[in-house]
Design a protein around this motif. Structure first.
Motif, PDB file in Angstrom:
ATOM      1  N   LEU A  84      14.878  48.102 -33.535  1.00 56.74           N
ATOM      2  CA  LEU A  84      15.638  47.580 -34.670  1.00 56.74           C
ATOM      3  C   LEU A  84      17.094  47.346 -34.283  1.00 56.74           C
ATOM      4  CD1 LEU A  84      14.167  49.816 -37.515  1.00 56.74           C
ATOM      5  CD2 LEU A  84      13.698  47.402 -37.100  1.00 56.74           C
ATOM      6  N   PRO A  85      17.720  46.326 -34.875  1.00 60.29           N
ATOM      7  CA  PRO A  85      17.279  45.536 -36.021  1.00 60.29           C
ATOM      8  C   PRO A  85      16.313  44.392 -35.699  1.00 60.29           C
ATOM      9  CG  PRO A  85      19.489  44.881 -35.400  1.00 60.29           C
ATOM     10  CD  PRO A  85      19.141  46.055 -34.531  1.00 60.29           C
ATOM     11  N   GLN A  86      15.901  44.274 -34.430  1.00 61.49           N
ATOM     12  CA  GLN A  86      14.903  43.252 -34.096  1.00 61.49           C
ATOM     13  C   GLN A  86      13.525  43.659 -34.624  1.00 61.49           C
ATOM     14  OE1 GLN A  86      15.640  40.422 -33.236  1.00 61.49           O
ATOM     15  NE2 GLN A  86      16.838  40.193 -31.380  1.00 61.49           N
ATOM     16  N   TYR A  87      12.778  42.661 -35.043  1.00 67.71           N
ATOM     17  CA  TYR A  87      11.387  42.805 -35.449  1.00 67.71           C
ATOM     18  C   TYR A  87      11.175  43.790 -36.598  1.00 67.71           C
ATOM     19  CZ  TYR A  87      10.621  39.838 -31.495  1.00 67.71           C
ATOM     20  OH  TYR A  87      10.662  38.761 -30.640  1.00 67.71           O
ATOM     21  N   ARG A  88      11.922  43.551 -37.670  1.00 67.35           N
ATOM     22  CA  ARG A  88      11.631  44.250 -38.921  1.00 67.35           C
ATOM     23  C   ARG A  88      10.369  43.625 -39.512  1.00 67.35           C
ATOM     24  NH1 ARG A  88      17.753  43.137 -40.660  1.00 67.35           N
ATOM     25  NH2 ARG A  88      18.754  45.040 -39.857  1.00 67.35           N
ATOM     26  N   GLY A  89       9.503  44.455 -40.051  1.00 70.64           N
ATOM     27  CA  GLY A  89       8.313  43.917 -40.676  1.00 70.64           C
ATOM     28  C   GLY A  89       7.048  44.636 -40.259  1.00 70.64           C
ATOM     29  N   ALA A  90       5.907  44.075 -40.664  1.00 72.86           N
ATOM     30  CA  ALA A  90       4.615  44.755 -40.557  1.00 72.86           C
ATOM     31  C   ALA A  90       3.953  44.666 -39.193  1.00 72.86           C
ATOM     32  CB  ALA A  90       3.667  44.201 -41.625  1.00 72.86           C
ATOM     33  N   ALA A  91       4.322  43.672 -38.370  1.00 73.45           N
ATOM     34  CA  ALA A  91       3.604  43.468 -37.102  1.00 73.45           C
ATOM     35  C   ALA A  91       4.579  43.333 -35.926  1.00 73.45           C
ATOM     36  CB  ALA A  91       2.718  42.236 -37.199  1.00 73.45           C
ATOM     37  N   ILE A 103      23.861  40.739 -31.683  1.00 71.18           N
ATOM     38  CA  ILE A 103      22.573  40.088 -31.476  1.00 71.18           C
ATOM     39  C   ILE A 103      22.670  38.634 -31.932  1.00 71.18           C
ATOM     40  CG2 ILE A 103      20.138  40.099 -32.071  1.00 71.18           C
ATOM     41  CD1 ILE A 103      20.384  43.102 -32.565  1.00 71.18           C
ATOM     42  N   PRO A 104      22.534  37.672 -31.009  1.00 64.47           N
ATOM     43  CA  PRO A 104      22.654  36.249 -31.381  1.00 64.47           C
ATOM     44  C   PRO A 104      21.595  35.789 -32.373  1.00 64.47           C
ATOM     45  CG  PRO A 104      22.770  36.547 -28.999  1.00 64.47           C
ATOM     46  CD  PRO A 104      22.333  37.854 -29.560  1.00 64.47           C
ATOM     47  N   THR A 105      20.341  36.221 -32.151  1.00 65.22           N
ATOM     48  CA  THR A 105      19.234  35.788 -33.007  1.00 65.22           C
ATOM     49  C   THR A 105      18.375  36.974 -33.400  1.00 65.22           C
ATOM     50  OG1 THR A 105      19.134  33.657 -31.855  1.00 65.22           O
ATOM     51  CG2 THR A 105      17.245  34.256 -33.208  1.00 65.22           C
ATOM     52  N   LEU A 106      18.175  37.141 -34.702  1.00 71.64           N
ATOM     53  CA  LEU A 106      17.306  38.199 -35.188  1.00 71.64           C
ATOM     54  C   LEU A 106      15.888  37.651 -35.373  1.00 71.64           C
ATOM     55  CD1 LEU A 106      19.298  40.204 -37.907  1.00 71.64           C
ATOM     56  CD2 LEU A 106      18.500  41.018 -35.680  1.00 71.64           C
ATOM     57  N   HIS A 107      14.910  38.352 -34.813  1.00 76.89           N
ATOM     58  CA  HIS A 107      13.514  37.980 -34.978  1.00 76.89           C
ATOM     59  C   HIS A 107      12.857  38.930 -35.981  1.00 76.89           C
ATOM     60  CE1 HIS A 107      13.622  35.193 -31.602  1.00 76.89           C
ATOM     61  NE2 HIS A 107      14.226  36.123 -30.890  1.00 76.89           N
ATOM     62  N   HIS A 108      11.940  38.390 -36.751  1.00 74.33           N
ATOM     63  CA  HIS A 108      11.241  39.197 -37.740  1.00 74.33           C
ATOM     64  C   HIS A 108       9.769  39.321 -37.365  1.00 74.33           C
ATOM     65  CE1 HIS A 108      14.719  39.422 -40.431  1.00 74.33           C
ATOM     66  NE2 HIS A 108      14.964  38.172 -40.059  1.00 74.33           N
ATOM     67  N   ALA A 109       9.092  40.235 -38.032  1.00 78.97           N
ATOM     68  CA  ALA A 109       7.692  40.522 -37.695  1.00 78.97           C
ATOM     69  C   ALA A 109       6.838  40.516 -38.954  1.00 78.97           C
ATOM     70  CB  ALA A 109       7.596  41.880 -36.996  1.00 78.97           C
ATOM     71  N   PRO A 110       6.619  39.335 -39.537  1.00 76.84           N
ATOM     72  CA  PRO A 110       5.842  39.258 -40.775  1.00 76.84           C
ATOM     73  C   PRO A 110       4.395  39.682 -40.583  1.00 76.84           C
ATOM     74  CG  PRO A 110       6.204  37.070 -39.869  1.00 76.84           C
ATOM     75  CD  PRO A 110       7.054  38.010 -39.063  1.00 76.84           C
ATOM     76  N   LYS A 111       3.769  40.033 -41.672  1.00 79.99           N
ATOM     77  CA  LYS A 111       2.373  40.443 -41.652  1.00 79.99           C
ATOM     78  C   LYS A 111       1.493  39.318 -41.126  1.00 79.99           C
ATOM     79  CE  LYS A 111      -1.082  42.641 -44.647  1.00 79.99           C
ATOM     80  NZ  LYS A 111      -1.348  43.156 -46.021  1.00 79.99           N
ATOM     81  N   LEU A 112       0.447  39.686 -40.414  1.00 82.69           N
ATOM     82  CA  LEU A 112      -0.465  38.701 -39.842  1.00 82.69           C
ATOM     83  C   LEU A 112      -1.626  38.422 -40.788  1.00 82.69           C
ATOM     84  CD1 LEU A 112      -0.562  40.104 -36.211  1.00 82.69           C
ATOM     85  CD2 LEU A 112       0.535  37.973 -36.937  1.00 82.69           C
ATOM     86  N   ASP A 126      13.028  48.424 -43.426  1.00 82.78           N
ATOM     87  CA  ASP A 126      13.434  48.544 -42.015  1.00 82.78           C
ATOM     88  C   ASP A 126      14.915  48.274 -41.778  1.00 82.78           C
ATOM     89  OD1 ASP A 126      10.748  49.049 -41.548  1.00 82.78           O
ATOM     90  OD2 ASP A 126      10.298  46.983 -40.970  1.00 82.78           O
ATOM     91  N   THR A 127      15.771  48.621 -42.722  1.00 87.61           N
ATOM     92  CA  THR A 127      17.206  48.318 -42.583  1.00 87.61           C
ATOM     93  C   THR A 127      18.091  49.557 -42.520  1.00 87.61           C
ATOM     94  OG1 THR A 127      17.461  48.151 -44.986  1.00 87.61           O
ATOM     95  CG2 THR A 127      16.961  46.116 -43.796  1.00 87.61           C
ATOM     96  N   GLY A 128      17.509  50.744 -42.593  1.00 87.73           N
ATOM     97  CA  GLY A 128      18.302  51.959 -42.667  1.00 87.73           C
ATOM     98  C   GLY A 128      19.042  52.310 -41.382  1.00 87.73           C
TER      99      GLY A 128
END
Length: 328
Positions: free
Chosen positions: A117-124, A208-217, A149-151
């Motif tokens: 974190l903070p990269q890849y917040r989310g379910a997957a 971090i230049p680009t934040l990536h997320h991890a949405p549910k599949l 996922d922000t704490g």
């Protein structure tokens, strides 16, 4: 001064990934007074059999009380949870908690998340890190707050992703790392008298230049597009292998369509680069699939709908007209 025996922990989690952390706490002598997990899941053809979550199975084997609320705001569940008198909640691979739950214990609620974190917040997070071709991932412990996922981050451990690793191998590695960081975080809470150092993710985001997320599949976002760059197709396949599995549609010369899952692949440097995306061809005993930018993907293992998983050789033996088929 806070001591180990002063902690009363409630553990919240469901899958095998969470069991490793729960076992680490129990094996290291922490007082886990209760477990919260998902309700048993119907399985079988008619859903007549209920399957217990792995965390529940472990808890029962170790005589730990289990709670399986349908709703986390249910008055009965909240009352039972409060009655345990826990002063720390540990969450691993569970669902979003309401504030009335995560704010309950004196020393807070921390989560073990399978990403840096903070990269890849989310379910997957494991899947998307591999899909995006990351060379590094890891595990993070952080205190829960109102958003997902922000704490504040407490600890992190890094893991180097091998070029050909898939979700299964990275999952297993992070499961072990997650158990380690879980225990280390609890120890830090003890050493710091319940106030471990932590960092706001907003401060980390600044670098971090680009934040990536991890949405549910879902099935829809597991479909391969053969218009993608070949490298991305390959990473997409290994990022979904073996579960839930990247898929495509096999179209035969008579326009019959069949779902085809692909589990293992590699970039094929020596393939004909002038063929249209989605074209299939036989090269010796290898099945090649052309992707974007003219490069090809070699398919190593796959599964037709209704059939067993097989390697490319067995697939080719049963598909004599493979050159006349396409993937869409």
């Amino acid at each position: 001064m806070l001591k180990k025996e002063d902690l009363k922990i409630v553990f919240m989690g469901t899958p095998e990934f969470a069991v490793a952390s729960l076992d680490a706490l129990v094996s290291n002598g922490y007082n886990v007074v209760g477990v919260v997990t998902q309700p048993d899941k119907p399985v079988g053809r008619h859903g007549s059999v209920l399957q217990a979550p792995p965390v529940k199975t472990y808890a029962i084997e170790h005589d730990i009380p289990v709670m399986q609320p349908e709703r986390l705001k249910d008055d009965g569940f909240v009352a039972t949870l409060e009655a345990l008198g826990a002063n720390l909640f540990v969450v691993v691979a569970f669902r979003m908690l309401p504030e009335m739950v995560w704010s309950m214990p004196k020393y807070g609620t921390f989560n073990v998340h399978a990403a840096l974190l903070p990269q890849y917040r989310g379910a997957a997070p494991i899947n998307w890190a591999i899909i995006n071709g990351e060379k590094e991932t890891g595990v993070t412990t952080f205190f829960l707050d109102k958003d997902i996922d922000t704490g504040r981050v407490i600890m992190q451990k890094k893991y180097a992703i091998g070029d050909e690793e898939n979700v299964e191998s990275v999952y297993n590695a992070l499961m072990k790392l997650g158990a380690e960081i879980c225990v280390e975080t609890v120890n830090e809470i003890i050493i710091s008298n319940g106030k471990p150092e932590s960092m706001p993710q907003s401060e980390m985001e600044a670098n971090i230049p680009t934040l990536h997320h991890a949405p549910k599949l879902f099935k829809e976002n597991c479909r391969i597009s053969w218009q993608w760059q070949a490298k991305y197709v390959h990473d997409f396949i290994r990022g979904l292998s073996p579960v839930p599995g990247a898929w495509t549609v096999l179209v035969t010369p008579d326009n019959k369509e069949t779902v085809l899952k692909i589990y293992d692949s590699r970039l094929a440097a020596d393939a004909d680069i002038d063929m249209p995306s989605g074209t299939m061809l036989r090269q010796g005993k290898r099945l090649l699939v052309v992707a974007a930018q003219g490069q090809a993907i070699e398919i190593l293992s796959l599964q037709l709908a209704g059939k067993k998983r097989m390697d490319a050789v067995n697939f080719l033996n049963g598909m004599k007209n493979v050159e006349d088929c396409t993937l869409a």
